[in-house]
Design a protein around this motif. Structure first.
Motif, PDB file in Angstrom:
ATOM      1  N   ALA A 178       0.605  -1.408  -0.083  1.00 13.89           N
ATOM      2  CA  ALA A 178      -0.051   0.209  -0.017  1.00 13.89           C
ATOM      3  C   ALA A 178       1.089   1.530   0.063  1.00 13.89           C
ATOM      4  O   ALA A 178       1.857   1.143   0.711  1.00 13.89           O
ATOM      5  N   GLY A 179       0.332   2.070  -0.795  1.00  6.39           N
ATOM      6  CA  GLY A 179       1.182   3.605  -0.743  1.00  6.39           C
ATOM      7  C   GLY A 179       2.328   3.681  -1.815  1.00  6.39           C
ATOM      8  O   GLY A 179       2.590   4.373  -2.336  1.00  6.39           O
ATOM      9  N   ARG A 219      -4.865   9.587  -8.563  1.00  7.80           N
ATOM     10  CA  ARG A 219      -4.099   9.010  -8.316  1.00  7.80           C
ATOM     11  C   ARG A 219      -3.202   7.828  -9.250  1.00  7.80           C
ATOM     12  O   ARG A 219      -2.689   7.494  -9.464  1.00  7.80           O
ATOM     13  N   SER A 226      -0.041   5.799  -5.336  1.00  6.18           N
ATOM     14  CA  SER A 226      -0.489   5.692  -4.248  1.00  6.18           C
ATOM     15  C   SER A 226      -1.575   4.495  -3.748  1.00  6.18           C
ATOM     16  O   SER A 226      -3.157   4.213  -3.993  1.00  6.18           O
ATOM     17  N   LYS A 282      -4.053   1.397  -3.339  1.00  6.94           N
ATOM     18  CA  LYS A 282      -4.647   0.839  -1.126  1.00  6.94           C
ATOM     19  C   LYS A 282      -5.105  -0.646  -1.924  1.00  6.94           C
ATOM     20  O   LYS A 282      -5.336  -1.611  -3.166  1.00  6.94           O
ATOM     21  N   GLU A 285      -7.913  -1.956  -1.692  1.00  8.82           N
ATOM     22  CA  GLU A 285      -8.997  -1.637  -2.359  1.00  8.82           C
ATOM     23  C   GLU A 285      -8.158  -1.647  -3.897  1.00  8.82           C
ATOM     24  O   GLU A 285      -9.680  -1.723  -4.447  1.00  8.82           O
ATOM     25  N   ASP A 286      -7.302  -1.316  -4.276  1.00 11.10           N
ATOM     26  CA  ASP A 286      -7.547  -1.451  -5.919  1.00 11.10           C
ATOM     27  C   ASP A 286      -6.555  -2.901  -6.295  1.00 11.10           C
ATOM     28  O   ASP A 286      -6.777  -3.167  -7.761  1.00 11.10           O
ATOM     29  N   SER A 346      -1.727  -4.439   2.343  1.00 16.00           N
ATOM     30  CA  SER A 346      -1.831  -3.728   4.042  1.00 16.00           C
ATOM     31  C   SER A 346      -0.529  -3.326   4.849  1.00 16.00           C
ATOM     32  O   SER A 346       0.205  -4.708   4.778  1.00 16.00           O
TER      33      SER A 346
END
Length: 120
Positions: free
Chosen positions: A13-14, A66, A84, A86, A88-89, A120
């Motif tokens: 994530a990120g 993003r 960025s 997440k 959920e992507d 995550s």
């Protein structure tokens, strides 16, 4: 037109990934191109699209700011830069070509997807 997406993988994530879609056919430059995704257990959803010349671009609200879509007509390719990221992507991402209804995000040709997993 035949389409082949690539560039998926596992990212934290990120982080960032860049997807590519290579298209065959001399008429590529006349087509609108789009990216869609399908998360596990969910339906396919629109992510981004660009018209044939690159002058009209739109994004799903969930990725605005993003993700960036770009095309290179000289290389018969369309790209999706994803920043960025997440969890959920996480989804299989598909590229599509030849919109039959650009406003409705409806396309005639689809490639095989590439899996993006965001931890995550």
């Amino acid at each position: 037109v035949q389409l082949q997406a690539s560039g998926g993988g596992l990212v934290q994530a990120g982080g960032s990934l860049r997807l590519s879609c290579a298209a065959s056919g001399r008429t590529f430059r006349t087509y609108a191109m789009g990216w869609f995704r399908q998360a596990p257990g969910k339906g396919r959803e629109f992510v981004a699209q660009v018209n044939w010349i690159g002058s009209n671009i739109d994004y799903a609200d969930s990725v605005k700011g993003r993700f960036t879509i770009a095309r290179d007509n000289g290389k018969n390719a369309v790209y999706l830069q994803m920043n960025s990221l997440k969890p959920e992507d996480t989804a299989v991402y598909y590229c599509a070509a030849d919109a039959r209804d650009y406003a409705a995000h409806e396309y005639n040709s689809w490639g095989r997807g590439t899996l993006v997993t965001v931890s995550s």
